[in-house]
Design a protein around this motif. Structure first.
Motif, PDB file in Angstrom:
ATOM      1  N   VAL A 119      20.641  32.993  50.937  1.00 29.99           N
ATOM      2  CA  VAL A 119      21.122  33.797  52.321  1.00 29.99           C
ATOM      3  C   VAL A 119      21.954  32.791  53.093  1.00 29.99           C
ATOM      4  CG1 VAL A 119      20.877  35.282  54.188  1.00 29.99           C
ATOM      5  CG2 VAL A 119      19.388  35.614  51.972  1.00 29.99           C
ATOM      6  N   THR A 120      23.270  33.124  53.269  1.00 30.95           N
ATOM      7  CA  THR A 120      24.224  32.238  54.349  1.00 30.95           C
ATOM      8  C   THR A 120      24.570  33.075  55.221  1.00 30.95           C
ATOM      9  OG1 THR A 120      26.055  32.443  52.762  1.00 30.95           O
ATOM     10  CG2 THR A 120      24.906  30.686  52.376  1.00 30.95           C
ATOM     11  N   THR A 121      24.675  34.478  54.993  1.00 31.46           N
ATOM     12  CA  THR A 121      25.406  35.462  56.253  1.00 31.46           C
ATOM     13  C   THR A 121      24.127  36.468  56.680  1.00 31.46           C
ATOM     14  OG1 THR A 121      27.325  35.110  55.099  1.00 31.46           O
ATOM     15  CG2 THR A 121      27.076  36.997  56.676  1.00 31.46           C
ATOM     16  N   LEU A 122      24.277  36.542  57.723  1.00 27.43           N
ATOM     17  CA  LEU A 122      23.454  37.589  58.473  1.00 27.43           C
ATOM     18  C   LEU A 122      24.472  38.915  58.584  1.00 27.43           C
ATOM     19  CD1 LEU A 122      20.583  36.180  60.727  1.00 27.43           C
ATOM     20  CD2 LEU A 122      20.399  37.930  58.754  1.00 27.43           C
ATOM     21  N   ARG A 123      24.152  40.114  58.436  1.00 22.34           N
ATOM     22  CA  ARG A 123      24.832  41.228  58.549  1.00 22.34           C
ATOM     23  C   ARG A 123      24.232  42.246  59.144  1.00 22.34           C
ATOM     24  NH1 ARG A 123      26.271  46.062  55.177  1.00 22.34           N
ATOM     25  NH2 ARG A 123      28.732  46.175  55.206  1.00 22.34           N
ATOM     26  N   ALA A 124      24.867  43.111  60.271  1.00 18.91           N
ATOM     27  CA  ALA A 124      24.385  44.273  60.809  1.00 18.91           C
ATOM     28  C   ALA A 124      25.320  45.021  60.910  1.00 18.91           C
ATOM     29  CB  ALA A 124      23.734  43.864  62.118  1.00 18.91           C
ATOM     30  N   ALA A 125      25.035  46.426  61.133  1.00 18.30           N
ATOM     31  CA  ALA A 125      26.015  47.546  61.324  1.00 18.30           C
ATOM     32  C   ALA A 125      26.030  48.360  62.628  1.00 18.30           C
ATOM     33  CB  ALA A 125      25.931  48.625  59.823  1.00 18.30           C
ATOM     34  N   ILE A 126      26.950  48.453  63.264  1.00 19.77           N
ATOM     35  CA  ILE A 126      27.045  48.998  64.525  1.00 19.77           C
ATOM     36  C   ILE A 126      27.630  50.435  64.438  1.00 19.77           C
ATOM     37  CG2 ILE A 126      27.757  48.892  66.972  1.00 19.77           C
ATOM     38  CD1 ILE A 126      27.654  45.805  66.898  1.00 19.77           C
ATOM     39  N   VAL A 127      26.900  51.493  65.065  1.00 20.26           N
ATOM     40  CA  VAL A 127      27.423  52.719  64.691  1.00 20.26           C
ATOM     41  C   VAL A 127      28.143  53.041  65.954  1.00 20.26           C
ATOM     42  CG1 VAL A 127      26.380  55.274  64.747  1.00 20.26           C
ATOM     43  CG2 VAL A 127      25.114  53.539  63.647  1.00 20.26           C
ATOM     44  N   GLY A 128      29.126  53.629  66.095  1.00 20.03           N
ATOM     45  CA  GLY A 128      30.174  54.017  67.062  1.00 20.03           C
ATOM     46  C   GLY A 128      29.710  54.445  68.236  1.00 20.03           C
ATOM     47  N   THR A 129      28.621  55.439  67.899  1.00 16.68           N
ATOM     48  CA  THR A 129      28.088  56.110  69.355  1.00 16.68           C
ATOM     49  C   THR A 129      27.139  55.299  69.802  1.00 16.68           C
ATOM     50  OG1 THR A 129      26.634  57.313  67.738  1.00 16.68           O
ATOM     51  CG2 THR A 129      28.549  58.480  68.472  1.00 16.68           C
ATOM     52  N   ASN A 130      26.708  54.031  69.245  1.00 18.23           N
ATOM     53  CA  ASN A 130      25.719  53.109  69.963  1.00 18.23           C
ATOM     54  C   ASN A 130      26.244  51.960  70.229  1.00 18.23           C
ATOM     55  OD1 ASN A 130      22.946  52.484  70.846  1.00 18.23           O
ATOM     56  ND2 ASN A 130      23.077  51.220  68.808  1.00 18.23           N
ATOM     57  N   ALA A 131      27.695  51.746  70.242  1.00 17.21           N
ATOM     58  CA  ALA A 131      28.509  50.604  70.136  1.00 17.21           C
ATOM     59  C   ALA A 131      28.395  49.794  71.624  1.00 17.21           C
ATOM     60  CB  ALA A 131      30.026  50.671  70.052  1.00 17.21           C
ATOM     61  N   ALA A 132      28.426  50.697  72.738  1.00 17.82           N
ATOM     62  CA  ALA A 132      28.589  50.269  74.099  1.00 17.82           C
ATOM     63  C   ALA A 132      27.023  49.486  74.525  1.00 17.82           C
ATOM     64  CB  ALA A 132      28.540  51.507  75.035  1.00 17.82           C
ATOM     65  N   GLU A 133      26.138  50.170  73.818  1.00 19.10           N
ATOM     66  CA  GLU A 133      24.655  49.411  73.796  1.00 19.10           C
ATOM     67  C   GLU A 133      24.574  48.205  73.001  1.00 19.10           C
ATOM     68  OE1 GLU A 133      21.873  50.175  75.898  1.00 19.10           O
ATOM     69  OE2 GLU A 133      23.098  51.707  76.899  1.00 19.10           O
ATOM     70  N   ALA A 134      25.217  48.318  71.909  1.00 22.81           N
ATOM     71  CA  ALA A 134      24.704  47.219  70.904  1.00 22.81           C
ATOM     72  C   ALA A 134      25.826  46.117  70.807  1.00 22.81           C
ATOM     73  CB  ALA A 134      24.654  47.931  69.437  1.00 22.81           C
ATOM     74  N   GLU A 135      26.848  46.276  71.129  1.00 21.63           N
ATOM     75  CA  GLU A 135      28.135  45.274  70.823  1.00 21.63           C
ATOM     76  C   GLU A 135      27.822  44.047  71.702  1.00 21.63           C
ATOM     77  OE1 GLU A 135      32.085  46.821  71.059  1.00 21.63           O
ATOM     78  OE2 GLU A 135      31.732  47.659  69.159  1.00 21.63           O
ATOM     79  N   PRO A 136      27.302  44.097  73.135  1.00 32.42           N
ATOM     80  CA  PRO A 136      27.007  42.883  73.869  1.00 32.42           C
ATOM     81  C   PRO A 136      26.081  41.945  73.045  1.00 32.42           C
ATOM     82  CG  PRO A 136      27.352  44.742  75.118  1.00 32.42           C
ATOM     83  CD  PRO A 136      27.387  45.144  73.882  1.00 32.42           C
ATOM     84  N   PHE A 137      24.883  42.773  72.792  1.00 35.84           N
ATOM     85  CA  PHE A 137      23.528  42.247  72.217  1.00 35.84           C
ATOM     86  C   PHE A 137      23.973  41.298  71.121  1.00 35.84           C
ATOM     87  CE2 PHE A 137      20.215  42.088  69.047  1.00 35.84           C
ATOM     88  CZ  PHE A 137      19.243  41.291  69.669  1.00 35.84           C
ATOM     89  N   TRP A 138      24.791  41.983  70.093  1.00 33.10           N
ATOM     90  CA  TRP A 138      24.977  41.375  68.695  1.00 33.10           C
ATOM     91  C   TRP A 138      26.255  40.229  69.152  1.00 33.10           C
ATOM     92  CZ3 TRP A 138      21.676  41.538  64.922  1.00 33.10           C
ATOM     93  CH2 TRP A 138      20.926  42.756  65.064  1.00 33.10           C
ATOM     94  N   THR A 139      27.058  40.271  70.110  1.00 29.88           N
ATOM     95  CA  THR A 139      28.037  39.483  70.306  1.00 29.88           C
ATOM     96  C   THR A 139      27.484  38.275  70.938  1.00 29.88           C
ATOM     97  OG1 THR A 139      29.799  41.141  70.629  1.00 29.88           O
ATOM     98  CG2 THR A 139      30.157  38.884  71.682  1.00 29.88           C
TER      99      THR A 139
END
Length: 188
Positions: A119-139
């Motif tokens: 494993v060389t890559t980690l992947r997560a999926a961000i649901v659009g309706t949760n993006a405001a909460e999730a994107e800052p964390f994953w970024t």
């Protein structure tokens, strides 16, 4: 900051604590599915996986502190390809949110993945309706959008989902193998 976390695979004996975590974070379920958490959600989380994925390629990890189950991480090894580990869910108990638990749980996951040499890559999926909460964390953890948005429907939620990825860094002299990549600095 909360107590030290320890990470371990969840078992059927952990179903009540896992269901309590899912039930406590009602706002997450409403954002992603448009409905409150399902009564059997914990059992579904432990057993559900994409078609064709072997049971040994899925692990659901619990991050525990003195207060009990602080976070859950659902990981698919070798999905959607051999070199990728997909984080299907990283959810922190509402009473532990905004205390660094999610970041520390992710760091523990990186240490756990050190044994997954393919494993060389980690992947997560961000649901659009949760993006405001999730994107800052994953970024903040070094993830970036990697694929175009795809349609997403769960319950009454009709939106999109976007896959985000980050490399798993190999350790150099004096480096930690699970160092979180920092975003590039912008010129001032």
């Amino acid at each position: 900051m909360t107590d030290a976390l320890r990470l371990r695979p969840l078992t059927l004996g952990d179903l009540p604590a896992l269901q309590d975590l899912l039930k406590a974070d009602r706002r997450y379920a409403l954002r992603v599915t448009g409905a409150p958490p399902e009564p059997g959600g914990a059992a579904d989380l432990l057993s559900g996986r994409p078609p064709g994925l072997n049971p040994d390629q899925k692990v659901v990890l619990g991050a525990f502190d003195q207060g009990g189950l602080a976070a859950v991480i659902d990981v698919l090894r070798g999905w959607p390809d051999r070199a990728t580990a997909h984080i299907g869910l990283l959810q922190v108990h509402p009473s532990r949110q905004r205390q660094g638990v999610g970041r520390r749980a992710h760091d523990l996951l990186l240490a756990e993945l050190a044994g997954w040499s393919e494993v060389t890559t980690l992947r997560a999926a961000i649901v659009g309706t949760n993006a405001a909460e999730a994107e800052p964390f994953w970024t903040a953890l070094g993830y970036r959008p990697a694929e175009p948005p795809r349609p997403y429907r769960a319950g009454s939620t009709d939106t999109h989902v976007t896959a985000w990825t980050r490399p798993i860094l190999t350790a150099g002299p004096g480096d930690s193998p699970h160092t979180t990549p920092q975003p590039p600095r912008r010129p001032r």
